[in-house]
Write a protein that holds these residues in place. Structure first.
Motif, PDB file in Angstrom:
ATOM      1  N   UNK A   1     -40.604  -5.179  34.728  1.00 27.87           N
ATOM      2  CA  UNK A   1     -39.938  -6.373  34.231  1.00 27.87           C
ATOM      3  C   UNK A   1     -40.804  -7.614  34.296  1.00 27.87           C
ATOM      4  N   UNK A   2     -42.115  -7.422  34.389  1.00 29.13           N
ATOM      5  CA  UNK A   2     -43.043  -8.542  34.485  1.00 29.13           C
ATOM      6  C   UNK A   2     -44.252  -8.304  33.602  1.00 29.13           C
ATOM      7  N   UNK A   3     -44.945  -9.404  33.272  1.00 33.38           N
ATOM      8  CA  UNK A   3     -46.160  -9.328  32.473  1.00 33.38           C
ATOM      9  C   UNK A   3     -47.313  -9.983  33.215  1.00 33.38           C
ATOM     10  N   UNK A   4     -48.445  -9.299  33.260  1.00 35.40           N
ATOM     11  CA  UNK A   4     -49.661  -9.939  33.720  1.00 35.40           C
ATOM     12  C   UNK A   4     -50.170 -10.869  32.625  1.00 35.40           C
ATOM     13  N   UNK A   5     -51.031 -11.808  32.993  1.00 34.14           N
ATOM     14  CA  UNK A   5     -51.570 -12.744  31.996  1.00 34.14           C
ATOM     15  C   UNK A   5     -52.252 -12.005  30.858  1.00 34.14           C
ATOM     16  N   UNK A   6     -53.030 -10.976  31.181  1.00 38.15           N
ATOM     17  CA  UNK A   6     -53.719 -10.194  30.161  1.00 38.15           C
ATOM     18  C   UNK A   6     -52.731  -9.529  29.221  1.00 38.15           C
ATOM     19  N   UNK A   7     -51.649  -9.000  29.780  1.00 38.60           N
ATOM     20  CA  UNK A   7     -50.639  -8.336  28.961  1.00 38.60           C
ATOM     21  C   UNK A   7     -49.881  -9.347  28.091  1.00 38.60           C
ATOM     22  N   UNK A   8     -49.623 -10.517  28.647  1.00 32.32           N
ATOM     23  CA  UNK A   8     -48.935 -11.544  27.875  1.00 32.32           C
ATOM     24  C   UNK A   8     -49.775 -11.982  26.674  1.00 32.32           C
ATOM     25  N   UNK A   9     -51.076 -12.144  26.872  1.00 34.74           N
ATOM     26  CA  UNK A   9     -51.955 -12.504  25.763  1.00 34.74           C
ATOM     27  C   UNK A   9     -51.981 -11.413  24.703  1.00 34.74           C
ATOM     28  N   UNK A  10     -51.985 -10.176  25.148  1.00 41.43           N
ATOM     29  CA  UNK A  10     -51.978  -9.053  24.208  1.00 41.43           C
ATOM     30  C   UNK A  10     -50.662  -9.016  23.440  1.00 41.43           C
ATOM     31  N   UNK A  11     -49.558  -9.241  24.132  1.00 41.54           N
ATOM     32  CA  UNK A  11     -48.246  -9.281  23.489  1.00 41.54           C
ATOM     33  C   UNK A  11     -48.215 -10.351  22.407  1.00 41.54           C
ATOM     34  N   UNK A  12     -48.730 -11.534  22.709  1.00 40.40           N
ATOM     35  CA  UNK A  12     -48.761 -12.629  21.746  1.00 40.40           C
ATOM     36  C   UNK A  12     -49.615 -12.264  20.538  1.00 40.40           C
ATOM     37  N   UNK A  13     -50.764 -11.632  20.778  1.00 40.66           N
ATOM     38  CA  UNK A  13     -51.638 -11.232  19.660  1.00 40.66           C
ATOM     39  C   UNK A  13     -50.920 -10.265  18.724  1.00 40.66           C
ATOM     40  N   UNK A  14     -50.214  -9.313  19.292  1.00 40.09           N
ATOM     41  CA  UNK A  14     -49.510  -8.314  18.474  1.00 40.09           C
ATOM     42  C   UNK A  14     -48.404  -8.981  17.645  1.00 40.09           C
ATOM     43  N   UNK A  15     -47.614  -9.836  18.282  1.00 39.13           N
ATOM     44  CA  UNK A  15     -46.508 -10.481  17.576  1.00 39.13           C
ATOM     45  C   UNK A  15     -47.007 -11.438  16.496  1.00 39.13           C
ATOM     46  N   UNK A  16     -48.052 -12.187  16.794  1.00 39.64           N
ATOM     47  CA  UNK A  16     -48.585 -13.122  15.804  1.00 39.64           C
ATOM     48  C   UNK A  16     -49.242 -12.374  14.646  1.00 39.64           C
ATOM     49  N   UNK A  17     -49.892 -11.259  14.938  1.00 40.52           N
ATOM     50  CA  UNK A  17     -50.467 -10.436  13.861  1.00 40.52           C
ATOM     51  C   UNK A  17     -49.380  -9.965  12.915  1.00 40.52           C
ATOM     52  N   UNK A  18     -48.249  -9.530  13.483  1.00 38.13           N
ATOM     53  CA  UNK A  18     -47.113  -9.111  12.653  1.00 38.13           C
ATOM     54  C   UNK A  18     -46.590 -10.290  11.838  1.00 38.13           C
ATOM     55  N   UNK A  19     -46.529 -11.459  12.470  1.00 42.90           N
ATOM     56  CA  UNK A  19     -46.046 -12.657  11.791  1.00 42.90           C
ATOM     57  C   UNK A  19     -46.936 -13.000  10.600  1.00 42.90           C
ATOM     58  N   UNK A  20     -48.244 -12.917  10.794  1.00 43.58           N
ATOM     59  CA  UNK A  20     -49.182 -13.260   9.728  1.00 43.58           C
ATOM     60  C   UNK A  20     -49.139 -12.221   8.608  1.00 43.58           C
TER      61      UNK A  20
END
Length: 238
Positions: free
Chosen positions: A124-143
């Motif tokens: 139920x938690x995200x490391x900083x590295x995982x959070x950055x990866x999550x953001x990259x995936x979601x923004x890639x989908x958005x673009x």
């Protein structure tokens, strides 16, 4: 097979591959107009076809709403008719379909995303590295879906879908999503992890285009090829 759906998929949208699936799921005109992000993802699992279908479907929903507004009867009062026409024109300009994002399938489409889903399920938690990866995936989908300039409402919808899917990612703000996306106010720009990623991508794209077009210019004048840059002017006789 519903004739309305058949006409859309085959005649107008050139997507005959989807006919059998829509027929098996009994998608008629009424249910077709109620399709949401999750249902579309289930009906069209292949990414390439799904992107094509979603593009056509968004255009269909937008045009249907504008057409409904345009057909609404205008008042016969000459003093109010101009107001009604202005209202219809405004609807044509500002109507926007706000998408619903199905976060799990978006994440599950990549190996890194699947690893994040597993970790969120366990801790139920995200490391900083995982959070950055999550953001990259979601923004890639958005673009991929909305190019590099999705609307503010679209970004809010993505952030809301994320914290609704994973309540553990909510923050302490009133909306619960401000760390992911917060709408700008007055002279202040929008903020949040999603917005920062989009802004960085736009800056990189702009810098690349500017470097290409301003630092090197070719112009053929009177049989001479001139190379220009910001510092030197060199002539090379062809």
């Amino acid at each position: 097979m519903d004739e309305f759906v058949k006409g859309k998929l085959i005649t107008e949208w050139q997507l005959p591959e989807l006919i059998d699936t829509f027929a098996d799921e009994a998608i008629d005109q009424e249910s077709f107009q109620l399709l949401d992000e999750a249902t579309i993802a289930a009906l069209v699992p292949r990414v390439g076809l799904r992107l094509k279908f979603k593009k056509k479907f968004r255009e269909f929903v937008t045009n249907s709403a504008v057409l409904t507004a345009a057909r609404a009867p205008l008042t016969e009062d000459p003093h109010n008719s101009a107001v009604n026409e202005e209202t219809v024109n405004s609807l044509r300009l500002v109507f926007e379909v706000i998408p619903v994002f199905d976060i799990r399938p978006i994440m599950a489409a990549t190996s890194d995303g699947r690893a994040i889903l597993t970790n969120l399920g366990h801790t139920g938690q995200l490391l900083t590295k995982e959070r950055r990866c999550l953001v990259r995936i979601l923004v890639s989908h958005l673009i991929e879906t909305f190019i590099e300039t999705p609307s503010t409402n679209t970004k809010i919808a993505l952030a809301n879908s994320l914290i609704q899917t994973f309540p553990c990612l909510r923050d302490s703000s009133d909306t619960g999503r401000n760390s992911w996306f917060a709408k700008g106010r007055k002279a202040m720009p929008s903020t949040g992890f999603l917005e920062e990623r989009l802004r960085n991508i736009r800056k990189h794209t702009t810098h690349t285009c500017t470097h290409t077009h301003t630092n090197v210019r070719l112009n053929c004048v009177a049989g001479r090829l001139l190379y220009y840059n910001e510092i030197n002017l060199t002539k090379c006789i062809v």
